[in-house]
Each structure stands twice: as structure tokens, then as C-alpha cells.
Design an enzyme around this catalytic site. Sequence first.
Site, PDB file in Angstrom:
ATOM      1  N   LYS A   1      75.921  58.906  33.084  1.00 26.37           N
ATOM      2  CA  LYS A   1      75.830  60.028  34.027  1.00 26.37           C
ATOM      3  C   LYS A   1      75.167  61.230  33.363  1.00 26.37           C
ATOM      4  O   LYS A   1      74.385  61.950  33.987  1.00 26.37           O
ATOM      5  CB  LYS A   1      77.212  60.399  34.564  1.00 26.37           C
TER       6      LYS A   1
ATOM      7  N   LYS B   1      76.603  52.711  44.502  1.00 27.30           N
ATOM      8  CA  LYS B   1      76.181  53.710  45.494  1.00 27.30           C
ATOM      9  C   LYS B   1      74.924  54.435  45.045  1.00 27.30           C
ATOM     10  O   LYS B   1      74.035  54.734  45.829  1.00 27.30           O
ATOM     11  CB  LYS B   1      77.301  54.725  45.737  1.00 27.30           C
TER      12      LYS B   1
ATOM     13  N   LYS C   1      74.247  45.953  38.757  1.00 26.80           N
ATOM     14  CA  LYS C   1      75.354  45.836  39.701  1.00 26.80           C
ATOM     15  C   LYS C   1      75.084  46.604  40.988  1.00 26.80           C
ATOM     16  O   LYS C   1      74.264  47.521  41.004  1.00 26.80           O
ATOM     17  CB  LYS C   1      76.650  46.319  39.050  1.00 26.80           C
TER      18      LYS C   1
HETATM   19  P1  TYM Z   1      84.532  53.688  41.823  1.00 24.81           P
HETATM   20  O1  TYM Z   1      84.858  54.612  42.927  1.00 24.81           O
HETATM   21  O2  TYM Z   1      83.212  53.787  41.158  1.00 24.81           O
HETATM   22  O3  TYM Z   1      84.689  52.199  42.294  1.00 24.81           O
HETATM   23  C1  TYM Z   1      85.858  51.774  42.963  1.00 24.81           C
HETATM   24  C2  TYM Z   1      86.190  50.356  42.593  1.00 24.81           C
HETATM   25  O4  TYM Z   1      85.106  49.482  42.936  1.00 24.81           O
HETATM   26  C3  TYM Z   1      84.744  48.710  41.804  1.00 24.81           C
HETATM   27  N1  TYM Z   1      83.299  48.443  41.836  1.00 24.81           N
HETATM   28  C4  TYM Z   1      82.772  47.239  41.585  1.00 24.81           C
HETATM   29  N2  TYM Z   1      83.351  46.074  41.264  1.00 24.81           N
HETATM   30  C5  TYM Z   1      82.527  45.016  41.097  1.00 24.81           C
HETATM   31  N3  TYM Z   1      81.172  45.081  41.240  1.00 24.81           N
HETATM   32  C6  TYM Z   1      80.573  46.249  41.570  1.00 24.81           C
HETATM   33  N4  TYM Z   1      79.257  46.300  41.734  1.00 24.81           N
HETATM   34  C7  TYM Z   1      81.375  47.400  41.746  1.00 24.81           C
HETATM   35  N5  TYM Z   1      81.109  48.692  42.058  1.00 24.81           N
HETATM   36  C8  TYM Z   1      82.307  49.324  42.108  1.00 24.81           C
HETATM   37  C9  TYM Z   1      85.124  49.552  40.601  1.00 24.81           C
HETATM   38  O5  TYM Z   1      85.295  48.763  39.450  1.00 24.81           O
HETATM   39  C10 TYM Z   1      86.421  50.181  41.076  1.00 24.81           C
HETATM   40  O6  TYM Z   1      87.502  49.300  40.889  1.00 24.81           O
HETATM   41  N6  TYM Z   1      87.069  55.675  38.076  1.00 24.81           N
HETATM   42  C11 TYM Z   1      87.202  54.896  39.283  1.00 24.81           C
HETATM   43  C12 TYM Z   1      88.150  55.504  40.295  1.00 24.81           C
HETATM   44  C13 TYM Z   1      89.487  55.789  39.743  1.00 24.81           C
HETATM   45  C14 TYM Z   1      90.501  54.849  39.430  1.00 24.81           C
HETATM   46  C15 TYM Z   1      91.597  55.613  38.935  1.00 24.81           C
HETATM   47  C16 TYM Z   1      90.579  53.468  39.504  1.00 24.81           C
HETATM   48  C17 TYM Z   1      89.975  57.027  39.465  1.00 24.81           C
HETATM   49  N7  TYM Z   1      91.231  56.921  38.981  1.00 24.81           N
HETATM   50  C18 TYM Z   1      92.784  55.004  38.523  1.00 24.81           C
HETATM   51  C19 TYM Z   1      91.765  52.862  39.105  1.00 24.81           C
HETATM   52  C20 TYM Z   1      92.832  53.617  38.617  1.00 24.81           C
HETATM   53  C21 TYM Z   1      85.831  54.772  39.909  1.00 24.81           C
HETATM   54  O7  TYM Z   1      84.986  55.586  39.724  1.00 24.81           O
HETATM   55  O8  TYM Z   1      85.692  53.737  40.737  1.00 24.81           O
END
Ligand code: TYM
Length: 364
Positions: free
Chosen positions: A122, A232, A229
Site C-alpha cells: 500500500k 477490489k 488474486k
Molecule cells: P479484506 O477486507 O481485504 O478481505 C476480507 C476477507 O476476504 C478475503 N479475501 C480473499 N480470499 C481469497 N482470495 C482472494 N482473492 C481474497 N480477497 C480477499 C481476505 O483474506 C479476508 O478474509 N484486514 C482484513 C479485515 C480485518 C479482519 C480483522 C479480518 C480487520 N480486522 C480481524 C479478520 C479478523 C482485510 O483487510 O480483509
Amino acid sequence: METNTKATDDGRKIVLSGIRATGNLHLGNYYGALSKFVRMQDDYDCRYFVADLHALTTHPDPKMLHENVKDILAEYLAAGLDPEKNTIYVQSDVPEISEMYLLMNMHVGIGELMRTASFKDKARKALGIGTPAEGEDEEGIERQIIGNQTNQRVNAGLLTYPTLMAVDILIHHADFVPVGKDQEQHLELTRRFARRFNSFYKTQYFGEPVNFNFGGSAVKVPGLDGSGKMGKSEGNCIYLIDDEKTLRKKVMRAVTDEGPKVPNQEVSEPIRNLFTLMELVSTPDTLEHFKNAYADCSIRYGDLKKQLAEDILKTTLPIRERILDIRNNDEYISKVVRQGAEKAREAAAKTLRDVREIMGIKKF
Ligand code: TYM
């Protein structure tokens, strides 16, 4: 003081996960996280939230943030999360998280945060530093980030993102954290911070949460653009909310190659990605049919894509219909999150009280 209970009063293990409020959910979010949330809801004490504070690290339009939170809540419910079985809440509705984030930051090193892959990625994007070539000195990238003289800024919230995520998890004493592969480094940091806290204060207060994949390994859902992957910010997503026409068009436009020239030719990345998607949405027979057709060079990518679109729609269309329905029901959504926040705050307040005491903060 009571140490980490590792289970609720009724003996069930605790599950915690969240998704950032940065736009509609795509197949990566669904197969990496949300579908697991739904499958776990009958057997565990599950707490699922929308990470709106984390979304602030990339400066969303204030007019859009609340709408984004609402979208994800509607998508959670439409995918099948039952508010009677789970605690569903919005991160910012639990102010205890913000206080514990401050406290936990006292035990987190800036070096380890700077080395986190998601931060470097980022920060690089924010400063316009290109992706490193293979084998390029990673420390060079870190130096460029620190020595940045441009008027672009990498905010401190982005750096301390893993602390906030660790607190989301530890404040609930979660045992399992269902996430996709890209979040595993953050989970590793969470365990490290928990161990460090325990060892610094000579306590066993926090346990070490792990990912949950029903015995398999963490999923990485690929995009439609041939590499990497689904994400968004990559512009390569299929969203749960996509209508039939849009979805078919996206799949038909997916990157492929020139097709196999000799039997059993090695499969290129774009085609491997389409097979990976097919593995998630199609029957094993369908996947085998197309893999065999690839192996004997009779495959037609047009047919593969048509089938893939068909099978994705079987999952997404019913969810889309429910999203549209729930999205219009403000009253229902607010009831769900008010009830969820109350339950989440109860658990969080207890942990925060303990953490304050362990760290020596006492009331007069
Ligand atoms: P975020 O919002 O980027 O993504 C949410 C969830 O979707 C999964 N994910 C994917 N899994 C497989 N293939 C992909 N292409 C893919 N894109 C997204 C992510 O692995 C995630 O599980 N930091 C986290 C949000 C968060 C969180 C937490 C998660 C904040 N606090 C505490 C668990 C526990 C995030 O940015 O996910």
C-alpha cells in the site's frame, strides 16, 4: 485474574472475522471468508464485523463510508449469516477496540510493521514506487518509504493496521479466524503480539488464534486478468451483486492463452486461474471434463467460460436477489447491528478491563 478462557460458557470455541468496508464483496471475499463464516455459524460462537475503522486507512469518501458499511452488512445477511446465531456488528460501534489498539501499540515495533507485505504494497502504491523486480532488495523499498521526499504521505494508520486487526481478534479471545490466504501474515503478527504481551506481563492471558479452513488450506481466489488474486483495487473482480449480463460479460472477457498445442502441455497461469475458479463453483465432473479436454487439446475456451459463468451465477444470483431486498430494509439492518454491538461490547469491555489492569492502569 481470569486467564484466557478459550471458549464460551457453553464450551463452544470462539470465531471472529471481519471484512473492510471498502466496496461490494467479490468472489475472493466470498470463498476466502464469507462462505466459511456461514458454514461455521452452527457449531461455534461466531462474531463477525464490518471493519470501518480499517477502511479509513485508505481515506474513503466520507459520504460513501456509511453506505459501504451497509452494503457489507446486507451482503453478510444475504449470504446466509443468521443474526440470531451470530454476533454481527460494526467495528466503530465498539469503542473498546480503539482504546485497546492504543494500549497494544505500546508492544508493537515499527520495524515489524514496516516489513508487513500489505503495508509495503500500500505504501508503494501511495508513493508511486514501482513493484520490486524479482530478487530486488526489499530493504531498498523500506528505505525509499522512510526517505520519501514527495508530498505524498503514508499515514500512520496504515502502518499500525496489523495492531488494530490483532486487537479485533484478541479482544474476543478468538480461537479461530476464518480468512483468505492474504491475511495469514496479519494473523501471524496477532499471535506474535499475543505471545509478547503474555511474556512481558508474565501472564497467559491471550491465546494464539489460527485460521480455519475445514481441514484444507487457505484459499487464494484468482482474478480474471490472468495473474494475481482477485482484489477490489485490481479491477479484476466478480461481485456478488453483479447482474447476470455483467457477470457473463466479465467471464467471457477473462484472459486466456492461445490454447494447448501438444497433449498434456503445461497449463499457463491464466488458464490455471480459470480452473481454480471452476474448482470453487463447478462440480468435480465438470472440472475434470475441461481438464481432460485441455490435456487432449480439444478444449474450447469459449465453452469453458460459458460453463464457468453459468456455475458462478448459480451461487451469486440468489445472493444478489437477497442483497437487493435487505439493502432496502434499514430498520432490519439497524436492529441487527444494535443487538450485535451490545453483545460485542460486553465481551470487549471485559477484556479491556483486564488488559488495563494487567498493564497497571487503575482507577482512583
Ligand atoms: P479484506 O477486507 O481485504 O478481505 C476480507 C476477507 O476476504 C478475503 N479475501 C480473499 N480470499 C481469497 N482470495 C482472494 N482473492 C481474497 N480477497 C480477499 C481476505 O483474506 C479476508 O478474509 N484486514 C482484513 C479485515 C480485518 C479482519 C480483522 C479480518 C480487520 N480486522 C480481524 C479478520 C479478523 C482485510 O483487510 O480483509
